[in-house]
Design an enzyme around this catalytic site. Structure first.
Site, short mmCIF file in Angstrom:
data_model
loop_
_atom_site.label_atom_id
_atom_site.label_comp_id
_atom_site.label_asym_id
_atom_site.label_seq_id
_atom_site.Cartn_x
_atom_site.Cartn_y
_atom_site.Cartn_z
N CYS A 6 124.65 61.40 10.13
CA CYS A 6 125.04 62.23 11.27
C CYS A 6 126.00 61.48 12.19
O CYS A 6 125.85 60.29 12.43
CB CYS A 6 123.85 62.68 12.10
SG CYS A 6 122.61 63.58 11.21
N TRP A 8 123.92 65.23 8.47
CA TRP A 8 123.35 64.89 7.16
C TRP A 8 121.89 65.30 7.26
O TRP A 8 121.11 64.66 7.96
CB TRP A 8 123.50 63.39 6.90
CG TRP A 8 123.11 62.97 5.52
CD1 TRP A 8 123.91 62.93 4.41
CD2 TRP A 8 121.82 62.48 5.09
NE1 TRP A 8 123.21 62.46 3.33
CE2 TRP A 8 121.93 62.19 3.72
CE3 TRP A 8 120.60 62.28 5.73
CZ2 TRP A 8 120.86 61.69 2.96
CZ3 TRP A 8 119.54 61.78 4.98
CH2 TRP A 8 119.67 61.49 3.61
N GLY A 33 118.99 60.96 13.70
CA GLY A 33 117.72 60.24 13.59
C GLY A 33 116.61 61.20 13.19
O GLY A 33 116.87 62.32 12.75
N GLU A 43 126.24 47.51 -10.33
CA GLU A 43 127.17 48.03 -9.33
C GLU A 43 128.20 48.96 -9.99
O GLU A 43 128.57 49.99 -9.42
CB GLU A 43 127.85 46.86 -8.60
CG GLU A 43 128.95 47.23 -7.63
CD GLU A 43 128.51 48.09 -6.44
OE1 GLU A 43 127.30 48.31 -6.25
OE2 GLU A 43 129.40 48.57 -5.72
N LYS A 76 128.70 52.83 -8.91
CA LYS A 76 129.99 53.43 -8.50
C LYS A 76 130.22 54.71 -9.28
O LYS A 76 130.61 55.73 -8.73
CB LYS A 76 131.17 52.47 -8.76
CG LYS A 76 131.29 51.29 -7.84
CD LYS A 76 131.71 51.59 -6.42
CE LYS A 76 130.63 51.92 -5.49
NZ LYS A 76 129.71 51.05 -4.92
N HIS A 136 115.18 47.25 -25.54
CA HIS A 136 113.84 47.66 -25.12
C HIS A 136 113.85 49.08 -24.55
O HIS A 136 112.98 49.43 -23.75
CB HIS A 136 113.30 46.67 -24.08
CG HIS A 136 113.16 45.28 -24.62
ND1 HIS A 136 112.22 44.95 -25.57
CD2 HIS A 136 113.88 44.17 -24.39
CE1 HIS A 136 112.35 43.68 -25.88
NE2 HIS A 136 113.36 43.17 -25.18
N LYS A 142 127.60 57.32 4.41
CA LYS A 142 128.05 55.93 4.46
C LYS A 142 127.03 55.03 5.13
O LYS A 142 126.81 53.90 4.73
CB LYS A 142 129.37 55.89 5.23
CG LYS A 142 130.00 54.52 5.32
CD LYS A 142 130.61 54.15 4.01
CE LYS A 142 131.16 52.74 4.00
NZ LYS A 142 131.23 52.24 2.62
C1 G6P Z 1 124.58 53.83 1.69
C2 G6P Z 1 126.02 53.75 1.24
C3 G6P Z 1 126.20 52.61 0.27
C4 G6P Z 1 125.71 51.32 0.87
C5 G6P Z 1 124.28 51.43 1.37
C6 G6P Z 1 123.87 50.23 2.20
O1 G6P Z 1 123.79 54.21 0.63
O2 G6P Z 1 126.42 54.97 0.65
O3 G6P Z 1 127.57 52.48 -0.08
O4 G6P Z 1 125.80 50.29 -0.08
O5 G6P Z 1 124.14 52.57 2.21
O6 G6P Z 1 124.68 50.19 3.33
P1 G6P Z 1 124.98 48.92 4.22
O7 G6P Z 1 125.87 49.42 5.31
O8 G6P Z 1 123.65 48.45 4.74
O9 G6P Z 1 125.63 47.91 3.36
#
Ligand code: G6P
Length: 608
Positions: A2, A74, A101, A481, A485, A504, A603
């Site tokens: 949000c 969100w 929140g 990772e 992605k 496995h 994000k």
């Molecule tokens: C969210 C984002 C990710 C990020 C994660 C942790 O899930 O979409 O891209 O890696 O949060 O975020 P931070 O800001 O703590 O690295």
């Protein structure tokens, strides 16, 4: 999660609020709305969908308001429809609230208010706050908000307006970030500085349990207990240019291409080749304290958790200090053992992730020194740690993290060097490490220069529905990772595995329709990885290998090979992840996905 933006001053509020919302859209994008104080009333406009839907819905309307609040959502409570979109009002429609929140005791509060005759129209927890403020209102909005918040349990960043108080915004924070922007005869409130940077670079970060009363002429801050707080204004160093796309079609692509620069920023002034050492003054630790470290715990979420895993390999191998890596969401709810000499690192790009922040607080409560590796300067985690290292990657707007990941690994390499040189690492090995680190930015650039090849590969595989990613040793987290992605932005199911674990379970999935991305670099496990590739080929799987430049042998085995430059083993993830970022990006674009704002993600995850 949000985004909140608010404005009070001489200008028209609507364009400022809409522009601010667009810059905050990465925080949440399932609905949006605004509340404007105008002609003695409150105008509320809100709609499900992205901000452009809201913008479309108010096109042609004439507004004349100099004070308003706005929100991009969100969803946590209630589906993302028009009704549940913020702002929310009290029963009388005199008070309007936007909230980021979760109000944990909202059911109890709802019953309490219903008994007093309040009726609710939405499924949100936020509507409760509006009613609670009204319930406490006796002519002073600030006081009503303050009293209401003493009854609330949970997390909030809120902004409140009332038609009885034109030209005033009351804002409060507990667990969800808010920053006040101080302008000339105008003031702003926002979830993060990007929303207001066009107008001012002078800001004050609200702390938890603080409220602000904001007018065009100034603002006052007090704690929830009503103790006055002296505002401390800070200057934002980020420029407007840095938070714009600058000719790239997506923020994610821009950020992938910014990695050479970001990596240089992460090491600037921190390396000494002559002595083969790194200097990290931000850690605020004396030599003796560094020497007395017995054990390190690194905790984080998402992509940052992957960089933590890479840190574990580096620090254990080179500095010989035991390292444990744990998801912050798990760490915070068990009873982690923090013995003497335990150092806890939290890694967070945003510095606001709720679980990571809670893990930091838990570690500190148990007596650990809590250090941070963050990108956002002035973020909550950065402010609450005992010391730390900024990665200086610049603003990362694309929801899928790219440049923050490689910069975090870079900073972990600097930490490793610092600790290792105090212990077993020789002067000569230290110099080699520094030399290798310094070459990384241009090596990353050389991979980016070959992106056409990765694009061609993406064109071949965009219609697949599953991907497997395999790696060993320090490139096992890179495989995780790479898979993250791919799934985040293309919605293709992708899994990362340690290559040897394939037999496995995941091997059952392999057939001619399963692309398998294998990180097969010329390192100590190279031969083992080749055997894993043979096992895939024997089952008709299609292998995309990430290989070391000059390796001809791999061509005979893999269906496709993407080369990366040769580099010291412990630094390989900074290079091996680049083709995987680009592969995910091109596949997502081919599939028509919203790369920068993938569905259901945000994000900055400020709820647990
Ligand atoms: C969210 C984002 C990710 C990020 C994660 C942790 O899930 O979409 O891209 O890696 O949060 O975020 P931070 O800001 O703590 O690295």
């Amino acid at each position: 999660m949000c985004g909140i933006v608010g404005y009070v001053g001489p200008q028209q509020a609507v364009p400022i609020l809409l522009e601010g919302l667009k810059r905050l859209e990465y925080r949440g994008y399932d609905s949006a709305g605004l509340a404007l104080l105008q002609d003695g009333g409150i105008i509320i406009q809100k709609s499900a969908g992205k901000i452009r839907v809201l913008e479309e819905s108010i096109k042609g309307m004439q507004f004349d308001s100099n004070c308003g609040i706005a929100h991009t959502r969100w969803a946590t409570h209630g589906e993302p429809n028009d009704t549940n979109a913020h702002p929310h009002t009290d029963g009388s429609g005199r008070i309007s609230v936007v909230h980021n929140g979760i109000i944990e005791n909202f059911r109890t509060l709802k019953q309490y208010l219903e008994r007093k005759g309040h009726r609710f129209n939405t499924e949100t927890d936020t509507e409760i706050i509006a009613h609670l403020i009204q319930d406490n209102y006796q002519g002073d909005l600030f006081e009503a908000v303050r009293k209401a918040l003493t009854q609330v349990e949970g997390t909030y960043g809120i902004a409140v307006v009332s038609l009885d108080h034109p030209g005033e915004i009351v804002a409060a924070r507990h667990g969800s970030p808010l920053v006040i922007g101080s302008g000339n005869g105008e003031n702003f409130i926002a979830s993060d500085v990007s929303a207001i940077l066009r107008h001012t670079d002078q800001v004050m970060y609200l702390e938890d349990r603080e409220l602000a009363h904001i007018t065009a002429d100034g603002f006052n801050v007090a704690t929830i207990e009503n103790t006055e707080v002296t505002p401390e204004i800070e200057k934002i160093e980020w420029s407007l240019e840095q938070i714009e796309k600058g000719g790239f079609s997506h923020f994610m692509l821009k950020e992938i291409y910014e990695q050479p620069l970001a990596l240089n920023n992460a090491i600037r002034g921190r390396l000494n080749f002559e002595e083969g050492i790194s200097r990290l003054n931000g850690l605020q630790l004396q030599m003796e304290e560094l020497l007395s470290i017995q054990r390190i715990i690194i905790t984080a979420c998402g992509t940052s958790w992957h960089s933590a895993l890479i840190g574990e390999y580096m620090i254990e191998d080179l500095a010989r200090i035991p390292v444990e890596v744990e998801y912050a969401s798990e760490f915070r709810y068990r009873s982690p053992i923090i013995s003497d000499g335990t150092l806890v690192f939290v890694i967070s790009q945003s510095g606001e992730t709720a679980d990571t922040l809670a893990a930091l607080r838990e570690a500190k409560r148990k007596g650990a020194t809590g250090l941070g590796i963050c990108n956002v300067v002035g973020s909550t985690i950065a402010r609450e740690t005992d010391g730390g290292i900024y990665i200086h990657a610049g603003p990362e707007i694309g929801v899928a993290s790219t440049k923050a990941f490689t910069s975090q690994i870079m900073v972990l390499a600097l930490v490793t060097l610092l600790l290792a040189r105090q212990r077993d690492m020789s002067h000569e090995k230290g110099r080699q490490f520094v030399d290798a680190i310094q070459k990384l930015p241009s090596q990353v650039q050389s991979i980016l220069d070959e992106s056409d090849q990765i694009k061609r590969l993406a064109d071949m595989f965009s219609d697949h529905n599953n991907f497997l990613y395999l790696g060993r040793g320090i490139n096992f987290p890179t495989a995780l990772e790479g898979a993250l992605k791919m799934k985040e932005i293309s919605y293709i199911h992708a899994e990362g595995y340690p290559a040897a674990e394939m037999k496995h379970g995941p091997i059952a999935l392999i057939d001619e329709n399963m692309p398998v991305v294998v990180i097969a670099l010329k390192d100590q496990v190279y031969d083992k990885v080749l055997s894993n590739i043979q096992e895939i080929k024997a089952r008709n799987g299609r292998v995309i290998a990430i290989a070391t430049e000059g390796d001809e042998e791999i061509k005979r085995l893999a269906n496709h090979v993407l080369y990366i430059p040769k580099v010291m083993y412990h630094l390989t993830p900074i290079l091996s992840i680049i083709p995987l970022q680009l592969l995910a990006y091109f596949v997502a674009v081919n599939r028509g996905c919203d790369v920068d704002q993938p569905r259901n993600l945000a994000k900055s995850v400020t709820v647990e």
